[in-house]
Design an enzyme around this catalytic site. Structure first.
Site, short mmCIF file in Angstrom:
data_model
loop_
_atom_site.label_atom_id
_atom_site.label_comp_id
_atom_site.label_asym_id
_atom_site.label_seq_id
_atom_site.Cartn_x
_atom_site.Cartn_y
_atom_site.Cartn_z
N ASN A 45 -3.65 0.09 3.73
CA ASN A 45 -4.47 -1.07 4.13
C ASN A 45 -5.69 -0.56 4.91
OD1 ASN A 45 -3.55 -0.91 7.03
ND2 ASN A 45 -1.60 -1.41 6.05
N GLY A 47 6.38 -1.03 1.40
CA GLY A 47 6.12 -0.49 0.07
C GLY A 47 5.95 1.01 0.06
N ASP A 81 3.46 2.76 1.12
CA ASP A 81 2.89 3.21 2.40
C ASP A 81 4.03 3.54 3.38
OD1 ASP A 81 1.03 3.69 4.38
OD2 ASP A 81 0.29 1.64 4.52
#
Ligand code: AR6
Length: 183
Positions: free
Chosen positions: A31, A39, A41
């Site tokens: 982000n 997820g 990340d």
């Protein structure tokens, strides 16, 4: 596994967990705040350890994060890869807010960062198609055609681009898009 050759490089599709890949760089679906999250990340920061987040914090302090469509590079901590390229895809808002161009830009900028470092092998997840809600049947052809275009048109050192797709549905969507790209 399924693939296509483009000049001296190949694009491969596989189903799996990107944190396990032995490549020069893995791409993260991050982000703009580089703040971590769920997820892929979450999986990358968990597997790579706190060094990656510390570097993200420094980039945030220096540059204010990373704009949507952009990509920034950190080390890869405990991962087998050397670098993590944090790419920021768009949040899907129905398709009329420039989402496709922003998604293409996230792939293009990631490849640019890899080419600047003379990297040979890079693994991508399916950016934006999880929490950000981009329909995978639309994201897959955009992702693959942008990577193909980059490999054909831009100067680069790349030999292998690996799409590492977490689930069967995502893999199938990329497989179908790759078949169309070939024909
Ligand atoms: N390896 C490969 N792909 C994975 C893995 C993994 N270990 N884990 C999940 N995926 P998402 P986005 C797939 O939500 O849509 C985060 O909170 C997943 O099945 O990770 O770009 C960030 O911090 C899906 O196909 O990324 C951002 O805030 C794909 O990765 C936001 O979510 C992308 O799903 C980004 O959302």
């Amino acid at each position: 596994m399924k693939g296509i050759r483009i000049g001296e490089a190949e694009i491969w599709l596989k189903q799996g967990d990107i944190t396990k890949e032995e490549v020069d760089a893995i791409v993260n679906a991050a982000n703009s705040g580089l703040l971590g999250g769920g997820g892929v990340d979450g999986a990358i920061h968990r597997a790579g350890g706190p060094e990656i987040m510390e570097e993200c914090r420094q980039i945030r302090a220096r540059e204010g994060g990373c704009p949507t469509g952009g990509a920034v590079v950190t080390g890869a901590g405990k991962l087998k890869a050397r670098y993590v390229i944090h790419a920021v895809g768009p949040v899907w808002q129905g398709g009329g807010k420039g989402e496709e161009e922003l998604l293409r830009s996230a792939y293009r900028n990631s490849l640019q960062r890899a080419a600047e470092r003379r990297l040979r092998a890079v693994a991508f997840p399916s950016i934006s198609t999880g929490a950000y809600g981009y329909p995978v049947e639309k994201a897959a052809p955009a992702a693959l055609s942008e990577v193909k275009r980059f490999l054909e048109e831009e100067p680069h050192s790349l030999r292998e681009i690996r799409f590492v797709l977490f689930n069967e549905e995502t893999y199938r969507a990329y497989e179908e898009a790759l078949d169309r790209l070939k024909s």
